[in-house]
Write an enzyme that holds these catalytic residues in place. Structure first.
Site, PDB file in Angstrom:
ATOM      1  NE  ARG A   1      -3.865   2.018   2.562  1.00  0.00           N
ATOM      2  CZ  ARG A   1      -3.861   2.945   3.525  1.00  0.00           C
ATOM      3  NH1 ARG A   1      -2.873   2.951   4.426  1.00  0.00           N
ATOM      4  NH2 ARG A   1      -4.800   3.851   3.591  1.00  0.00           N
TER       5      ARG A   1
ATOM      6  CG  ASN B   1      -4.780   7.145   5.417  1.00  0.00           C
ATOM      7  OD1 ASN B   1      -4.700   5.927   5.520  1.00  0.00           O
ATOM      8  ND2 ASN B   1      -4.458   7.962   6.423  1.00  0.00           N
ATOM      9  CD  GLU B   2      -5.940   6.656   9.600  1.00  0.00           C
ATOM     10  OE1 GLU B   2      -5.722   7.751  10.151  1.00  0.00           O
ATOM     11  OE2 GLU B   2      -5.299   5.612   9.881  1.00  0.00           O
TER      12      GLU B   2
ATOM     13  CG  HIS C   1      -6.594   2.143   8.932  1.00  0.00           C
ATOM     14  ND1 HIS C   1      -6.100   3.373   8.546  1.00  0.00           N
ATOM     15  CD2 HIS C   1      -6.775   1.441   7.780  1.00  0.00           C
ATOM     16  CE1 HIS C   1      -6.009   3.405   7.223  1.00  0.00           C
ATOM     17  NE2 HIS C   1      -6.412   2.250   6.749  1.00  0.00           N
TER      18      HIS C   1
ATOM     19  CE1 TYR D   1      -1.491   1.425  13.590  1.00  0.00           C
ATOM     20  CE2 TYR D   1      -3.376   2.507  12.569  1.00  0.00           C
ATOM     21  CZ  TYR D   1      -2.081   2.010  12.490  1.00  0.00           C
ATOM     22  OH  TYR D   1      -1.386   2.099  11.311  1.00  0.00           O
TER      23      TYR D   1
ATOM     24  CD  GLU E   1      -2.687   3.175   8.063  1.00  0.00           C
ATOM     25  OE1 GLU E   1      -2.543   3.460   9.281  1.00  0.00           O
ATOM     26  OE2 GLU E   1      -2.738   4.019   7.167  1.00  0.00           O
TER      27      GLU E   1
ATOM     28  CD1 TRP F   1       2.544   2.951  10.277  1.00  0.00           C
ATOM     29  CD2 TRP F   1       1.430   3.213   8.348  1.00  0.00           C
ATOM     30  NE1 TRP F   1       2.879   4.185   9.782  1.00  0.00           N
ATOM     31  CE2 TRP F   1       2.203   4.373   8.606  1.00  0.00           C
ATOM     32  CE3 TRP F   1       0.667   3.160   7.185  1.00  0.00           C
ATOM     33  CZ2 TRP F   1       2.208   5.469   7.741  1.00  0.00           C
ATOM     34  CZ3 TRP F   1       0.664   4.252   6.340  1.00  0.00           C
ATOM     35  CH2 TRP F   1       1.429   5.390   6.618  1.00  0.00           C
TER      36      TRP F   1
END
Length: 545
Positions: A85, A162-163, A229, A231, A258, A287
């Protein structure tokens, strides 16, 4: 309104009979969706054009901030990845990646037999992050570089933005995402599209989860993949399994676009992410390869882009249980079946060196030939019998940077074709860098005095270490990670790419012997904020203190 004349009973009967005959044909000749030309989605799975089920296993690479590290794609492939990516910029927050650069990225993905997920990073945190771009702006960017993407549907997935929302205004994500998809389809994009979740990609409010079905239905090609994503929000096995499982049960395509092993907002459960994605056959992209900063340097998989220096996170992702090496399968589009091209290009000419400096050299060589066309060249450095790819290029010349002064290096070149065949290695050339400029009577101190998400304040102290005064000066340096100056006091800056030149202000122009002046500035940054390592004053190299 004009009155309508009622039809006769006979006419009605005839019309009904004709419709009865025509309806079966009408039913079979009205397609529900346009037929994808490359990757496609069926029953919640991402398929290649051949019908092969494709599960992404790869990493993110911060290309827009480290354009000179494009050779990392070869290293990423060598670690076993089947997908990369690639971070791009629309120009709204960082230096724009134009169509030529995007085309080169795609060519290098193909050269290294990687599927290329391209994303626009400028949308990150829209609504909360100052200067972030809208999804509509991101779609406009993709349209502006469409020439580099047309015909690449077998190799490229377009990650629109992105995001695209932070934690403010994110309820608009659904409508904005549908509109961006429609804009790209109307512009003729046949690629599989990927859409990121809001809430900085982590969808803690479940906006994407709860609206994914309607977003997918709004794509006239039915060819959209969703990206979460993971996290700190995803720090338990139950949260990870529940979120991914809901998409699989609904037959909606999902990837983990991610994730990391740690983060400032919590401790993601990377072991569960890896095991559940394997169990469910879901793709993941960790990531990130290298170059992180701003306090998250621990997310680097290799140190300083060196593939031989895996970090703990890199070792876990590439070589651990359910990791890339154990679960990655190369895309079938790169397969070598009967009748496929298995003939390598001819050997490139011997490289010749020019423009040799203390830290760089330009190499030029004769072109290789191939029945189906040469797609690029790998430049390698040879040391003690080992080879390291230092750069790749589509042309027959390349500038190698980051060299050490007064040092001998040996280089050679390989050619590659579209099928991934690699030529024999060219003859070698040995280059000895110059000893570098004489250090001037100056010393530079550089420090970051304050930092915040996306920006920082810096201070540069210029010291005259000579025995006579300096009257008027120009200071130069190179930002190593794409930082951009937004304001300065004590001097007048000019910036071209990463190269900075500062002319003295009237009140800082004179520096007495053994004296110093200081200048301050604010600047933007992303991904990483390392300090410059070399400075020049009036053309002379300065020591750094």
């Amino acid at each position: 309104m004009r009155p309508r004349t009622p039809p006769s009973p006979r006419a009605v009967g005839l019309l009904a009979a004709l419709l009865g005959l025509l309806l079966p044909f009408l039913a079979f000749t009205t397609p529900a969706h346009a037929a994808p030309t490359g990757f496609r989605v069926e029953n919640g799975r991402l398929l290649e054009a051949s019908g092969n089920d494709f599960v992404m296993r790869g990493v993110n690479h911060a290309h827009t901030w480290y354009a000179d590290r494009i050779g990392s794609l070869a290293h990423i492939k060598a670690k076993g990845a089947n997908t990369v990516r690639v971070v791009l910029s629309s120009g709204d927050r960082w230096t724009r990646n134009d169509a030529a650069d995007v085309g080169n990225v795609v060519a290098q993905c193909k050269r290294n037999r990687l599927i290329c997920v391209l994303e626009v990073h400028d949308t990150t945190g829209y609504g909360e992050q100052s200067g972030a771009a809208t999804l509509s702006r991101a779609a406009d960017y993709w349209i502006s570089v469409q020439s580099a993407l047309a015909g690449q549907e077998d190799y490229v997935i377009v990650n629109i933005g992105n995001e695209p929302y932070g934690n403010t205004g994110y309820t608009a994500w659904t409508a904005d995402t549908k509109a961006a998809i429609q804009k790209l389809r109307d512009a003729g994009f046949d690629h599989t599209l990927m859409v990121d979740a809001p809430n900085w990609g982590q969808d803690w409010a479940f906006t994407m989860r709860n609206n994914a079905a309607s977003v997918f239905a709004a794509d006239p090609d039915a060819n959209t993949v969703f990206s979460i994503h993971m996290y700190g929000v995803f720090d338990t096995a139950a949260e990870i399994s529940d979120y991914l499982g809901r998409f699989v049960s609904a037959k909606l395509p999902i990837v983990v676009g991610e994730f990391g092993h740690n983060h400032s907002d919590g401790d993601p459960d990377e072991d569960t992410i890896l095991s559940v994605t394997r169990q469910l056959g879901i793709g993941y992209l960790g990531w990130s390869w290298s170059g992180n900063g701003g306090g998250v340097e621990y997310l680097d998989m290799v140190t300083n882009f060196d593939p031989d220096q895996l970090t703990g996170w890199g070792e876990r992702l590439f070589n651990g249980a359910d990791g890339i090496a154990a679960t990655s399968e190369e895309a079938a589009v790169y397969g070598s079946g009967p009748g496929d091209d298995t003939t390598a290009p001819t050997t490139p000419g011997t490289p010749a060196a020019s423009a040799v400096t203390a830290s760089s050299a330009t190499l030029t060589w004769g072109a290789a030939t191939d029945a189906n066309g040469v797609t690029g060249y790998d430049v390698v450095r040879i040391s003690g019998g080992a080879e390291t790819v230092v750069t790749t290029t589509a042309g027959t010349s390349a500038t190698v940077t980051g060299l050490t002064a007064d040092t001998a290096y040996t280089f050679a070149v390989y050619a590659r074709d579209a099928a991934g065949n690699r030529s024999q290695r060219s003859a070698t050339v040995t280059v000895t860098t110059s000893s570098g400029g004489t250090t001037g009577a100056c010393a530079i101190g550089y420090r970051v005095t304050g930092e915040w998400p996306g920006g920082f304040q810096g201070e540069v102290t210029v010291r005259n270490t000579g025995s006579s005064a300096v009257n008027g000066w120009t200071l130069t340096w190179t930002f190593p990670a794409g930082q951009r100056i937004t304001n300065m006091w004590g001097g007048t800056p000019t910036q071209s790419g990463s190269e900075v030149s500062v002319a003295s202000a009237p009140y800082t122009a004179s520096i007495p012997a053994s004296g110093s002046v200081s200048l301050g500035f604010t600047a933007s940054w992303t991904g990483a904020n390392p300090s410059p390592t070399a400075f020049g004053l009036n053309g002379a190299d300065c020591s750094v203190v």
